[in-house]
Design a protein around this motif. Structure first.
Motif, PDB file in Angstrom:
ATOM      1  N   PRO A  22      -5.035   5.018   0.519  1.00 29.48           N
ATOM      2  CA  PRO A  22      -6.068   4.932  -0.617  1.00 29.48           C
ATOM      3  C   PRO A  22      -4.884   4.822  -1.892  1.00 29.48           C
ATOM      4  O   PRO A  22      -5.586   4.083  -3.011  1.00 29.48           O
ATOM      5  CB  PRO A  22      -6.638   6.318  -0.907  1.00 29.48           C
ATOM      6  CG  PRO A  22      -6.593   6.911   0.607  1.00 29.48           C
ATOM      7  CD  PRO A  22      -5.328   6.423   1.221  1.00 29.48           C
ATOM      8  N   ALA A  23      -3.881   5.539  -2.005  1.00 30.09           N
ATOM      9  CA  ALA A  23      -3.015   5.543  -3.068  1.00 30.09           C
ATOM     10  C   ALA A  23      -2.493   3.978  -3.512  1.00 30.09           C
ATOM     11  O   ALA A  23      -2.510   3.605  -4.498  1.00 30.09           O
ATOM     12  CB  ALA A  23      -1.976   6.292  -2.982  1.00 30.09           C
ATOM     13  N   ARG A  27      -3.884   1.257  -2.108  1.00 33.26           N
ATOM     14  CA  ARG A  27      -5.246   0.280  -2.393  1.00 33.26           C
ATOM     15  C   ARG A  27      -5.421   0.515  -3.985  1.00 33.26           C
ATOM     16  O   ARG A  27      -5.571  -0.377  -4.741  1.00 33.26           O
ATOM     17  CB  ARG A  27      -6.209   0.764  -1.510  1.00 33.26           C
ATOM     18  CG  ARG A  27      -6.047   0.364  -0.218  1.00 33.26           C
ATOM     19  CD  ARG A  27      -7.620   0.526   0.616  1.00 33.26           C
ATOM     20  NE  ARG A  27      -7.426  -0.264   1.840  1.00 33.26           N
ATOM     21  CZ  ARG A  27      -7.467   0.541   2.981  1.00 33.26           C
ATOM     22  NH1 ARG A  27      -7.366   1.803   3.144  1.00 33.26           N
ATOM     23  NH2 ARG A  27      -7.474  -0.176   4.308  1.00 33.26           N
ATOM     24  N   GLU A  28      -5.438   1.629  -4.326  1.00 28.85           N
ATOM     25  CA  GLU A  28      -5.639   2.079  -5.752  1.00 28.85           C
ATOM     26  C   GLU A  28      -4.741   1.306  -6.641  1.00 28.85           C
ATOM     27  O   GLU A  28      -5.125   0.818  -7.754  1.00 28.85           O
ATOM     28  CB  GLU A  28      -5.801   3.401  -6.180  1.00 28.85           C
ATOM     29  CG  GLU A  28      -6.123   3.834  -7.631  1.00 28.85           C
ATOM     30  CD  GLU A  28      -6.319   5.343  -7.770  1.00 28.85           C
ATOM     31  OE1 GLU A  28      -6.579   5.780  -9.109  1.00 28.85           O
ATOM     32  OE2 GLU A  28      -6.134   6.002  -6.961  1.00 28.85           O
ATOM     33  N   ALA A  47      -5.175  -2.537  -6.600  1.00 31.56           N
ATOM     34  CA  ALA A  47      -6.325  -2.825  -7.335  1.00 31.56           C
ATOM     35  C   ALA A  47      -6.000  -2.644  -8.838  1.00 31.56           C
ATOM     36  O   ALA A  47      -6.281  -3.878  -9.543  1.00 31.56           O
ATOM     37  CB  ALA A  47      -7.373  -1.959  -6.997  1.00 31.56           C
ATOM     38  N   LYS A  48      -5.479  -1.863  -9.250  1.00 32.73           N
ATOM     39  CA  LYS A  48      -4.957  -1.538 -10.767  1.00 32.73           C
ATOM     40  C   LYS A  48      -4.199  -2.685 -11.252  1.00 32.73           C
ATOM     41  O   LYS A  48      -4.707  -3.167 -12.160  1.00 32.73           O
ATOM     42  CB  LYS A  48      -4.475  -0.170 -10.963  1.00 32.73           C
ATOM     43  CG  LYS A  48      -4.113   0.019 -12.415  1.00 32.73           C
ATOM     44  CD  LYS A  48      -3.666   1.453 -12.422  1.00 32.73           C
ATOM     45  CE  LYS A  48      -3.158   1.754 -14.036  1.00 32.73           C
ATOM     46  NZ  LYS A  48      -2.572   3.059 -14.080  1.00 32.73           N
ATOM     47  N   ALA A  85     -11.166  -0.038  -8.214  1.00 34.41           N
ATOM     48  CA  ALA A  85     -10.571   0.646  -7.313  1.00 34.41           C
ATOM     49  C   ALA A  85     -11.514   1.052  -6.020  1.00 34.41           C
ATOM     50  O   ALA A  85     -12.570   1.055  -6.365  1.00 34.41           O
ATOM     51  CB  ALA A  85     -10.076   2.160  -7.649  1.00 34.41           C
TER      52      ALA A  85
END
Length: 487
Positions: A282-283, A285-286, A289-290, A296
């Motif tokens: 998740p980190a 991907r976030e 995305a950012k 996100a």
């Protein structure tokens, strides 16, 4: 840019097959995107990869299945095309095909395969890709005349449920250039190609793609990785907390173009898979995305908590910046992880012993049934002793923590009191689970049918210990190092 995929790279050891299938099921439940299984048909201790992938497909719902990578010299491409398409249909379109040109030629030759020179093996791989795609494409019977493979009017089909990607395991220039020209994906490994090496290899691949008139970004780059989760950053690649892993993998996304990461877990496989799926993925991907200005992504899977430990109610102490720690302080902090690793290995051996008993692998033959029964009884005694010894040692470890290490920590940092109290409570939970496992092992001596009870209690203990050790390391490794606590 491809969507980011995260997966598990699991070893197909026959002796550990039950543990392997548990890890596969966990990876699917955690929302990981793919499971990679290496292929070494000449390895007598390994399960056959295609048979194993079929069993995995039956046990899972969404995770992609990837041979990582197929040993082509022992897998004729025409038959391989049928096998991959069949599994793709049966799994609902969840197969990608990792291919390798071959290695360990003595072992390949011992199995009846042809020994090829490096140029020949690359030429054979290019021909195999042509054969695979031809047999996955509807049309007339295929005639192909290659140096290594030939089709004399083979009928295409069955046709896969989706377009199967062909991913190549490549590390040397000619293989990288072939990947750039012909493949849908690339499967390097950090064990052979660390980050600085893989970046240079990616440039070779990308240049070959451009020369072939292809967009390098269309080639999915999937990195097999290994490392160590620990509260303190270490000197190597992927050696430290989940946040450090996320930072290093995010760099590879932008600097190398990686769009997939497949983790080979360590001794504490369940913990590693959970941390990778629930924290690292998740980190990354976030962060990606950012950087790209995209929303996100939401969570892929809901974390599973263990009611025995009340994970949701665990207190967490404020973390301090560890940059000022000396090498000796870092060593003191990591010692707790090393102690835990010893118990992780021991518990894995307990679980393996349970499976050996369950499988009844002590067969002296039908004519020696009496001796066989005695041997089985001895095997039960061995398992009972093994379980009892492990339970006793782990109890001693927790007693030392409760009576020595915890008071020493609290004496120097009272803010850790809520964490210490929670850890002591969890020791009581674990003590009860140890007692229940020991009771089941004793009962097994009287009733061999009780093996399922032993297995269930050993698995539950493994889950709880994995969670407890991870929590203790997260909260105490840094204070132990900072305060100079000697275990």
């Amino acid at each position: 840019m491809h969507d980011l995929w995260f997966g598990a790279f699991l070893s197909p050891e026959a002796a550990g097959r039950d543990r392997l299938l548990r890890h596969v099921t966990l990876a699917d439940q955690l929302g990981l995107d793919l499971v990679g299984i290496q292929d070494h048909p000449y390895q007598a201790d390994f399960l056959d990869t295609w048979t194993l992938l079929s069993a995995i497909a039956e046990r899972t719902e969404r995770i992609r299945l990837v041979p990582d990578v197929i040993n082509l010299p022992l897998r004729p491409p025409a038959v391989l095309a049928r096998a991959a398409a069949s599994l793709d249909l049966l799994s609902g379109g969840r197969v990608e095909l990792g291919l390798g040109a071959g290695a360990f030629w003595d072992a390949i030759e011992a199995m009846g395969g042809r020994r090829l020179s490096p140029p020949e093996s690359i030429e054979a791989l290019a021909e195999a890709i042509t054969v695979l795609r031809a047999l996955w494409t509807p049309g007339e019977p295929v005639v192909f005349e290659g140096t290594h493979y030939r089709l004399g009017g083979a009928k295409p089909g069955p046709f896969p449920a989706h377009t199967i990607g062909i991913w190549i395991g490549a590390i040397k220039r000619r293989m990288l250039e072939l990947t750039g020209r012909m493949a849908d994906g690339w499967l390097p490994s950090s064990f052979y190609s660390p980050p600085e090496t893989v970046a240079a290899q990616a440039k070779v691949l990308d240049a070959a793609a451009v020369d072939a008139g292809r967009d390098p970004a269309a080639i999915r780059k999937v990195y097999n990785i290994g490392g160590s989760f620990s509260p303190l950053p270490g000197p190597g690649f992927l050696d430290g907390p989940a946040a450090l892993w996320a930072e290093q993998l995010t760099e590879l996304v932008f600097e190398v173009g990686m769009t997939g990461f497949v983790l080979a877990p360590g001794l504490e496989a369940e913990r590693d898979l959970r941390t990778f799926a629930q924290e690292v993925a998740p980190a990354v991907r976030e962060a990606v995305a950012k950087e790209l200005g995209r929303p996100a992504p939401g969570p892929v899977a809901t974390p599973v908590t263990l009611s025995d430990l009340d994970e949701a109610g665990r207190p967490h102490a404020p973390k301090q910046e560890p940059a000022a720690l000396t090498p000796e302080q870092r060593r003191l902090g990591r010692h707790l992880v090393q102690v835990h690793d010893g118990y992780r290995q021991e518990l894995r051996q307990v679980q393996d012993a349970v499976e050996q008993v369950a499988a009844g692998r002590l067969d002296a033959g039908e004519l020696r049934s009496t001796i066989n029964r005695l041997t089985m009884r001895q095997n039960h005694w061995t398992l009972g002793t093994f379980c009892a010894t492990f339970c006793r040692l782990l109890t001693v470890h927790h007693t030392i923590e409760d009576e020595s290490m915890f008071p020493a920590i609290l004496e120097r940092d009272s803010t850790l009191a809520p964490v210490i109290k929670k850890l002591e409570q969890e020791h009581e939970v674990i003590a009860e689970l140890l007692t229940r496992l020991d009771e089941a092992c004793v009962e097994l001596l009287r009733d061999p049918a009780g093996i399922d009870r032993v297995r269930g209690r050993a698995d539950r203990l493994s889950e709880v210990l994995s969670s407890h050790f991870a929590y203790e390391e997260e909260e105490l490794v840094e204070p132990i190092a900072r305060l100079g606590i000697r275990l």
